[in-house]
Design an enzyme around this catalytic site. Structure first.
Site, short mmCIF file in Angstrom:
data_model
loop_
_atom_site.label_atom_id
_atom_site.label_comp_id
_atom_site.label_asym_id
_atom_site.label_seq_id
_atom_site.Cartn_x
_atom_site.Cartn_y
_atom_site.Cartn_z
N HIS A 26 -39.82 -34.44 -10.29
CA HIS A 26 -39.30 -33.26 -10.97
C HIS A 26 -37.82 -33.07 -10.67
CE1 HIS A 26 -43.16 -31.17 -12.21
NE2 HIS A 26 -43.56 -32.26 -11.58
N ASP A 125 -38.59 -25.42 -14.69
CA ASP A 125 -39.60 -26.47 -14.54
C ASP A 125 -40.90 -26.02 -15.18
OD1 ASP A 125 -41.81 -27.95 -12.92
OD2 ASP A 125 -39.97 -28.95 -12.27
#
Length: 464
Positions: A26, A125
């Protein structure tokens, strides 16, 4: 008043806040996007991290970002870690980062909205979808950066629908049909998702329901790699605009920021090898194999008689400890100068783009897939968990730029399978040609693709 990037009356910089979750898979796309927005488009960027959740490797990358001289400001939120680890602190880090939402809202109101210029957009995110409702309070456009494939995004968005319809994800014979996407077999669905009360399943289902509320979705892919999946996502009327902004890595920047002994050793060894002769073997930052599998991999590499550079990790994320005697006795002496083993973080893009590198044995984490293909290197897919099984199918079925190992009934890939797979991935010219074709299109996408001025103008209709 709505102003775009090209509006002549806009005199101030665009100021974007970026908030990634934990984990290199990520973290890295957010880092690269931050650099790209600052370097190529003159954005001011506030890069937010949850201090307790950042690993030493992530910290090193953030420090490089802070020292880059770009208009990028690092903010660390102080939070308490979640106690709900379920054997894997990685998922607990996700929960802890979500628990930072009050601190994030306070940062917005006390700092980011009072700066000159104030923050005008947020890139978050998919794990941190509570940021969407917080940003909505202040009428700030918020975009989700999806760090994996468009295929995996389609699964995440469809999973809550299938779950509500009673689809049994634990059925090993079931096939999930997502409209407009390739059929998804049970073996491609993340194992953790098949456990009803698993923390990963809860997070994933919640994200799938919330992501459509974003102002737009950025995906770390490019058109030629996932055209069908991207078209299917864009045809959905319940989704915001979907932008393919990959490949999210900057080769020249990646290769200029490393200056350590591991890099020097790796590159010195690669420089001494013939062109297109080395198999690069790496399974990412989270993965470690059992002692039995490490033995079979080592013996398979030995049997293959191919040169190799192996990043060997013997510690596992879930706290199960370290593997003792990681390679068979005498292995390193027998392979001699034909092989090199390292156990630390290495500059992967620089290795993949080296003239001596011929192929990549990979777990198929999405960052590794994108980097391998955009360096023109065919991939021997060895998926382990999570989205890696879907990613492997993209390499083999979509890109036609790799093959996949076969596991035995005990889940172990035998030395014979390793040896034959490694030999084939080096020798098959069709796979190399496909990878080189994607390299050319991927490099064009880096220059002209999702982060072009045209697409930024379309995406960032930012409120003044």
């Amino acid at each position: 008043m709505i102003l775009t990037m090209a509006d002549p009356v806009q005199k101030e910089k665009r100021h974007v806040a970026m908030f990634p979750s934990a984990g290199m898979g990520h973290f890295m796309p957010f880092l690269h996007l931050a650099r790209t927005l600052a370097i190529r488009h003159g954005f001011a960027v506030t890069f937010i991290t949850a201090a307790q959740n950042v690993s030493p490797t992530e910290t090193a990358h953030v420090q490089r970002l802070a020292a880059s001289g770009l208009d990028i400001h690092i903010v660390k939120l102080q939070i308490n870690k979640s106690q709900e680890a379920e054997g894997d602190p990685f998922f607990a880090q996700w929960e802890a980062t979500k628990a930072s939402m009050p601190a994030f809202e306070n940062l917005l109101t006390s700092d980011l909205l009072k700066q000159t210029p104030p923050v005008s957009a947020i890139i978050t995110d998919p794990v941190l979808t509570p940021t969407l409702s917080i940003a909505a309070k202040f009428n700030i456009p918020t975009y989700v950066l999806y760090p994996s494939s468009a295929f995996n995004l389609g699964f995440m968005l469809h999973a809550p629908i299938a779950d509500a319809q009673g689809f049994d994800f634990s059925d090993e014979k079931a096939v999930l049909q997502i409209p407009g996407f390739p059929a998804l077999g049970a073996t491609q669905i993340p194992q953790a998702f098949k456990v009803k009360d698993h923390i990963f399943r809860r997070i994933f289902l919640a994200s799938g329901s919330e992501v459509p509320k974003a102002s737009g979705i950025f995906v770390n892919t490019f058109e030629e790699l996932e055209q069908q999946c991207l078209q299917s996502l864009r045809s959905r009327h319940d989704l915001p605009p979907v932008y393919a902004i990959g490949p999210l890595f900057l080769p020249s920047e990646d290769s200029s920021t490393w200056d350590d002994e591991a890099e020097r050793r790796c590159l010195k060894w690669l420089d001494a090898q013939p062109a297109k002769s080395v198999v690069y073997v790496s399974f990412g930052s989270r993965s470690a194999m059992s002692a039995a599998q490490i033995r079979e991999l080592a013996l398979g590499l030995e049997m293959s008689e191919q040169r190799f550079l192996w990043v060997l990790r013997t510690s596992v994320v879930d706290g199960a400890g370290s593997v003792e005697a990681p390679v068979p006795g005498g292995f390193e002496e027998r392979v001699g100068e034909r092989g090199m083993i390292v156990s630390c973080w290495v500059p992967q893009v620089k290795i993949l783009s080296h003239v001596s590198t011929a192929a990549f044995v990979s777990h198929c984490g999405w960052n590794s897939v994108v980097e391998g293909l955009c360096c023109g290197v065919p991939i021997l897919a060895w998926p382990l968990f999570g989205d890696q099984m879907m990613n492997a199918s993209i390499v083999v079925e979509n890109a036609k730029a790799g093959s996949e190992v076969r596991k035995g009934e005990d889940g172990i890939v035998s030395r014979e399978e390793v040896a034959s797979g490694v030999k084939a991935i080096v020798q098959r010219e069709d796979l190399t040609r496909a990878a080189i074709g994607l390299q050319q299109r991927g490099r064009i996408a880096i220059i002209e693709g999702g982060l072009s001025d045209k697409s930024l103008k379309a995406a960032f209709q930012l409120s003044k």
